[in-house]
Scaffold this motif. Structure first.
Motif, PDB file in Angstrom:
ATOM      1  N   ASN A 193      -9.266   2.832  -5.478  1.00 47.58           N
ATOM      2  CA  ASN A 193      -8.071   2.308  -4.805  1.00 47.58           C
ATOM      3  C   ASN A 193      -7.807   2.892  -3.415  1.00 47.58           C
ATOM      4  N   THR A 213      -3.677   4.027  -0.285  1.00 46.12           N
ATOM      5  CA  THR A 213      -4.220   3.372  -1.467  1.00 46.12           C
ATOM      6  C   THR A 213      -3.564   2.006  -1.616  1.00 46.12           C
ATOM      7  N   TYR A 234       0.842  -1.191   0.000  1.00 49.20           N
ATOM      8  CA  TYR A 234       0.000   0.000   0.000  1.00 49.20           C
ATOM      9  C   TYR A 234       0.878   1.242   0.000  1.00 49.20           C
TER      10      TYR A 234
END
Ligand code: ATP
Ligand code: MG
Length: 438
Positions: A283, A275, A164
């Motif tokens: 996302n 995200t 991430y």
């Protein structure tokens, strides 16, 4: 016979969460409770229904949420009510309404539950969706921001989300932002005519909102607009520098994203989003930031705050895609009893094991062994406990490990201990093994 009526379906943009997937949802919630408690956050539960003005005043009248996404209706006594589109405003309302600020100090609260926004439904975007969020009220110290981000990173690690990006920005405060908005307006004068209809409107009403436009053709123009971090006043700048330095100190990587202003008006200083590439178009797994002026917007005393909201639907999707957390739980044991005489002792064993917390299934009907084993397999039982005539006589039951096929004879009073020993090893997937007594 009555004619069959037309099937009534769930409302567009809402969905039923079914087992075994609900087990994943529970795991995410359990992990959130555990990690948040470690950072001394306590749970708050606020109503799903609020007065419309709560969101109009805090989230902001020109935002997408308030201008077109809220489920608002007039109640029978003419009061305007809204199904909450987010919960920060509610938490701050409760904090003020119950004068929690009188206790002094910092208050750390978390919540989880459904939110409602009338958006176009698609993967990762629903009209009823779920958030897990936390708020720290009563301090504007940059280390509050950092500690909360540190907690989030630990939580994501615990649920197994490894890939991430933490996007970070500062949106300044009511002191320095007007200067920036002026510069932004000036820059927009030159380009807005070639932008999308929404942006043309936003350029007038709320120019900051232009920055989170998602229309492809507008992006090159937006990239050239002035950046808010170049307009921070010395205090906001210092705050932001401390946040960044301390994140580096704690080895939490971030990416400065000057366009990140978030879709709500109440943000000040630090804003962030996480995200995940696993998610595609939708996302953003979570977002948050500082909101030092929010309490005053809804009639409370000045109260700095910092918080985040995790989109649980998207988090579960991302974690599923990363292959972590597995799916639902298997059954601990299926009890197969053969012949009427075995029913009472089988039932007694089931009851005892269930009281110990094992998940146990037992048929109310007598069945042949082969059929019982078929059911145990189908239910993904980890063990089958077989009680037939021979076992009744000998006073020892067969305990069969369904994965290996190994079978052993065990006295009824020992079965709990055997299961506990074997399941302890089985039931601790690396991503969620956090019991402190392990
Ligand atoms: P997006 O830009 O994707 O619309 P947002 O900025 O509106 O997100 P926030 O209001 O910050 O989202 O809410 C925090 C999180 O809640 C988001 O990062 C996302 O994971 C989740 N979320 C927001 N709206 C929805 C929705 N309609 N369906 C599912 N999840 C949502
Ligand atoms: Mg949105």
């Amino acid at each position: 016979m009555a004619e069959r009526s037309e099937l009534i379906r769930s409302v567009k943009g809402t969905r039923d969460l079914l087992p075994p997937e609900t087990r994943l949802w529970q795991r995410v919630e359990d992990e959130a409770r555990r990690v948040f408690a470690a950072y001394h956050f306590q749970e708050i539960r606020t109503p799903v229904l609020e007065q419309t003005s709560l969101f109009a005043r805090s989230v902001g009248a020109d935002t997408d949420i308030v201008s077109k996404e809220m489920y608002t209706f007039q109640d029978r006594d003419n009061e305007m009510l809204t199904l909450r589109p987010e919960a920060t405003a509610s938490v701050v309302r409760a904090y003020i309404e119950h004068s929690i600020y009188n206790q002094g100090g910092v208050h750390k609260l978390y919540y989880m539950g459904p939110m409602f926004r009338r958006e176009r439904p698609q993967k990762g975007r629903y009209r009823q969706f779920y958030q897990i969020g936390a708020e720290v009220l009563g301090s504007d110290h940059p280390l509050i921001d950092v500690e909360t981000l540190e907690m989030l990173v630990l939580f994501l690690e615990r649920v197994g989300l490894r890939e991430y990006n933490l996007l970070l920005n500062s949106v300044g405060c009511t002191h320095c932002r007007p200067e920036y908005v002026k510069a932004l307006r000036r820059a927009l004068e030159g380009v807005k005519a070639s932008m999308c209809d929404d942006c043309q409107r936003r350029a007038e009403t709320n120019p900051l909102r232009v920055l989170d436009c998602k229309v492809e053709a507008d992006q090159p123009m937006i990239d050239k607009l002035p950046r808010i971090i170049d307009y921070l006043d010395p205090e906001c700048k210092q705050h932001f520098e401390r946040v960044k330095a301390e994140l580096i100190q704690r080895e939490i990587p971030y990416q400065i994203t000057p366009r990140l202003v978030r879709g709500l008006d109440y943000y000040t200083r630090t804003t962030f989003e996480i995200t995940s590439g696993a998610l595609g178009a939708q996302n953003a797994v979570l977002g948050g930031g500082r909101y030092d002026g929010l309490a005053e917007m809804i009639g409370g005393p000045p109260t700095p705050g910092f918080g985040f909201a995790i989109g649980q639907d998207r988090l579960v999707l991302a974690v599923q895609q990363a292959g972590e957390l597995g799916t639902g739980d298997a059954l601990d044991a299926y009890i197969a009893w053969l012949g009427e005489a075995a029913f009472a002792p089988a039932q007694k064993l089931a009851r005892e094991l269930r009281r110990e917390g094992f998940s146990i299934e037992i048929s109310p009907e007598p069945m042949k062994l082969k059929k019982s084993m078929g059911i145990a397999n189908k239910l993904q039982a980890r063990f089958a406990i077989i009680i037939g005539e021979g076992e009744l006589k000998g006073g020892r039951y067969q305990v069969k490990d369904m994965a290996s096929g190994n079978q052993q004879e065990v006295g009824p009073s020992q079965i709990g201990a055997i299961l506990r020993q074997k399941l302890r090893y089985l039931s601790a997937p690396a991503a969620v093994c956090t019991d402190s007594d392990e």
